[in-house]
Design a protein around this motif. Structure first.
Motif, PDB file in Angstrom:
ATOM      1  N   HIS A   8     -36.272 -44.141  92.066  1.00  0.00           N
ATOM      2  CA  HIS A   8     -37.049 -42.993  92.526  1.00  0.00           C
ATOM      3  C   HIS A   8     -36.117 -41.795  92.622  1.00  0.00           C
ATOM      4  O   HIS A   8     -35.036 -41.884  93.191  1.00  0.00           O
ATOM      5  CB  HIS A   8     -37.656 -43.299  93.893  1.00  0.00           C
ATOM      6  N   PRO A   9     -36.520 -40.676  92.032  1.00  0.00           N
ATOM      7  CA  PRO A   9     -35.645 -39.515  92.099  1.00  0.00           C
ATOM      8  C   PRO A   9     -35.441 -39.075  93.546  1.00  0.00           C
ATOM      9  O   PRO A   9     -36.321 -39.244  94.384  1.00  0.00           O
ATOM     10  CB  PRO A   9     -36.391 -38.444  91.301  1.00  0.00           C
ATOM     11  N   GLU A  10     -34.274 -38.541  93.794  1.00  0.00           N
ATOM     12  CA  GLU A  10     -33.989 -38.083  95.143  1.00  0.00           C
ATOM     13  C   GLU A  10     -34.881 -36.907  95.497  1.00  0.00           C
ATOM     14  O   GLU A  10     -35.223 -36.090  94.656  1.00  0.00           O
ATOM     15  CB  GLU A  10     -32.525 -37.663  95.250  1.00  0.00           C
ATOM     16  N   ALA A  11     -35.250 -36.854  96.756  1.00  0.00           N
ATOM     17  CA  ALA A  11     -36.097 -35.772  97.240  1.00  0.00           C
ATOM     18  C   ALA A  11     -35.323 -34.463  97.219  1.00  0.00           C
ATOM     19  O   ALA A  11     -34.124 -34.426  97.460  1.00  0.00           O
ATOM     20  CB  ALA A  11     -36.562 -36.086  98.651  1.00  0.00           C
ATOM     21  N   LEU A  12     -36.032 -33.405  96.941  1.00  0.00           N
ATOM     22  CA  LEU A  12     -35.447 -32.073  96.928  1.00  0.00           C
ATOM     23  C   LEU A  12     -36.082 -31.273  98.059  1.00  0.00           C
ATOM     24  O   LEU A  12     -37.301 -31.303  98.237  1.00  0.00           O
ATOM     25  CB  LEU A  12     -35.722 -31.405  95.585  1.00  0.00           C
ATOM     26  N   VAL A  71     -30.727 -25.290  99.415  1.00  0.00           N
ATOM     27  CA  VAL A  71     -31.305 -26.307  98.537  1.00  0.00           C
ATOM     28  C   VAL A  71     -30.527 -27.596  98.780  1.00  0.00           C
ATOM     29  O   VAL A  71     -29.297 -27.601  98.706  1.00  0.00           O
ATOM     30  CB  VAL A  71     -31.214 -25.890  97.046  1.00  0.00           C
ATOM     31  N   MET A  72     -31.258 -28.681  99.083  1.00  0.00           N
ATOM     32  CA  MET A  72     -30.629 -29.963  99.385  1.00  0.00           C
ATOM     33  C   MET A  72     -31.314 -31.080  98.598  1.00  0.00           C
ATOM     34  O   MET A  72     -32.498 -30.984  98.286  1.00  0.00           O
ATOM     35  CB  MET A  72     -30.733 -30.265 100.880  1.00  0.00           C
ATOM     36  N   LYS A  73     -30.555 -32.125  98.348  1.00  0.00           N
ATOM     37  CA  LYS A  73     -31.084 -33.269  97.611  1.00  0.00           C
ATOM     38  C   LYS A  73     -30.657 -34.548  98.313  1.00  0.00           C
ATOM     39  O   LYS A  73     -29.524 -34.662  98.772  1.00  0.00           O
ATOM     40  CB  LYS A  73     -30.534 -33.239  96.185  1.00  0.00           C
ATOM     41  N   GLY A  74     -31.558 -35.502  98.369  1.00  0.00           N
ATOM     42  CA  GLY A  74     -31.239 -36.788  98.972  1.00  0.00           C
ATOM     43  C   GLY A  74     -32.495 -37.479  99.436  1.00  0.00           C
ATOM     44  O   GLY A  74     -33.568 -36.880  99.488  1.00  0.00           O
ATOM     45  N   GLN A  80     -28.928 -35.406 103.556  1.00  0.00           N
ATOM     46  CA  GLN A  80     -29.149 -34.749 102.272  1.00  0.00           C
ATOM     47  C   GLN A  80     -27.926 -33.931 101.893  1.00  0.00           C
ATOM     48  O   GLN A  80     -27.269 -33.356 102.762  1.00  0.00           O
ATOM     49  CB  GLN A  80     -30.401 -33.875 102.329  1.00  0.00           C
ATOM     50  N   ARG A  81     -27.626 -33.893 100.594  1.00  0.00           N
ATOM     51  CA  ARG A  81     -26.480 -33.130 100.097  1.00  0.00           C
ATOM     52  C   ARG A  81     -26.892 -31.688  99.856  1.00  0.00           C
ATOM     53  O   ARG A  81     -27.810 -31.422  99.082  1.00  0.00           O
ATOM     54  CB  ARG A  81     -25.988 -33.699  98.754  1.00  0.00           C
ATOM     55  N   PRO A  82     -26.206 -30.744 100.495  1.00  0.00           N
ATOM     56  CA  PRO A  82     -26.500 -29.348 100.200  1.00  0.00           C
ATOM     57  C   PRO A  82     -25.975 -28.992  98.813  1.00  0.00           C
ATOM     58  O   PRO A  82     -24.826 -29.274  98.481  1.00  0.00           O
ATOM     59  CB  PRO A  82     -25.770 -28.570 101.296  1.00  0.00           C
ATOM     60  N   LEU A  83     -26.829 -28.404  97.985  1.00  0.00           N
ATOM     61  CA  LEU A  83     -26.462 -28.017  96.627  1.00  0.00           C
ATOM     62  C   LEU A  83     -26.253 -26.513  96.499  1.00  0.00           C
ATOM     63  O   LEU A  83     -25.527 -26.060  95.626  1.00  0.00           O
ATOM     64  CB  LEU A  83     -27.559 -28.440  95.642  1.00  0.00           C
ATOM     65  N   PHE A  84     -26.920 -25.753  97.352  1.00  0.00           N
ATOM     66  CA  PHE A  84     -26.821 -24.300  97.286  1.00  0.00           C
ATOM     67  C   PHE A  84     -27.144 -23.720  98.650  1.00  0.00           C
ATOM     68  O   PHE A  84     -28.078 -24.164  99.315  1.00  0.00           O
ATOM     69  CB  PHE A  84     -27.816 -23.740  96.256  1.00  0.00           C
ATOM     70  N   LEU A  85     -26.374 -22.739  99.063  1.00  0.00           N
ATOM     71  CA  LEU A  85     -26.654 -21.975 100.274  1.00  0.00           C
ATOM     72  C   LEU A  85     -26.249 -20.544  99.981  1.00  0.00           C
ATOM     73  O   LEU A  85     -25.077 -20.264  99.711  1.00  0.00           O
ATOM     74  CB  LEU A  85     -25.873 -22.501 101.477  1.00  0.00           C
ATOM     75  N   GLY A  86     -27.223 -19.651  99.974  1.00  0.00           N
ATOM     76  CA  GLY A  86     -26.888 -18.260  99.731  1.00  0.00           C
ATOM     77  C   GLY A  86     -28.108 -17.374  99.647  1.00  0.00           C
ATOM     78  O   GLY A  86     -29.246 -17.830  99.618  1.00  0.00           O
ATOM     79  N   THR A  87     -27.827 -16.090  99.598  1.00  0.00           N
ATOM     80  CA  THR A  87     -28.864 -15.085  99.470  1.00  0.00           C
ATOM     81  C   THR A  87     -29.296 -15.027  98.011  1.00  0.00           C
ATOM     82  O   THR A  87     -28.463 -15.133  97.108  1.00  0.00           O
ATOM     83  CB  THR A  87     -28.316 -13.715  99.897  1.00  0.00           C
TER      84      THR A  87
END
Length: 137
Positions: A8-12, A71-74, A80-87
């Protein structure tokens, strides 16, 4: 010979960290909701950093520009792994490209260190109701 089912793909999770007084955030809310409706498999959540300052902790004080996306995935219910944090620019195309990139795995190499991931995941799970949880216009 049987084959194993695909994992199952990780939740976003896509969280817009905003402030109730922010004019740009208020204008972005409809765009955010529109992209959320196009991706029912993604947890979109709208979090007012002032209303939830206790849950978010001191790192929320560092958010100075809006809209800020996390944006987080897990797996849901797990870290959950943070993938992006920004404006980001408040455009539907920008958000759409970010969601597609995260789903495709092209953001998986990102290293984002933030203490906001845990509290945001908890708030997202608690506040998401039928799609996206955004403020009323």
């Amino acid at each position: 010979m049987s084959t194993l089912p695909a994992p199952h793909p990780e939740a976003l999770t896509v969280a817009c960290l905003c402030a109730g007084w922010c004019v740009a955030c208020k204008a972005y809310a409809a765009t955010f909701a529109q992209v959320a409706q196009a991706h029912p498999d993604v947890c979109f959540t709208w979090i007012d950093i002032e209303d939830h300052s206790d849950a978010l902790g001191d790192e929320a004080l560092d958010i100075e520009n809006f809209p800020t996306l996390l944006v987080m995935k897990g797996a849901r219910g797990q870290a959950q792994r943070p993938l992006f944090l920004g404006t980001v620019m408040p455009h539907a195309g920008t958000l759409e490209r970010m969601v597609l990139a995260a789903q495709a795995g092209s953001m998986d190499g990102a290293t984002v260190r933030t203490a906001l991931a845990g509290p945001v995941a908890t708030l997202a799970a608690a506040h998401r109701v039928q799609g996206v949880d955004t403020p009323a216009p």
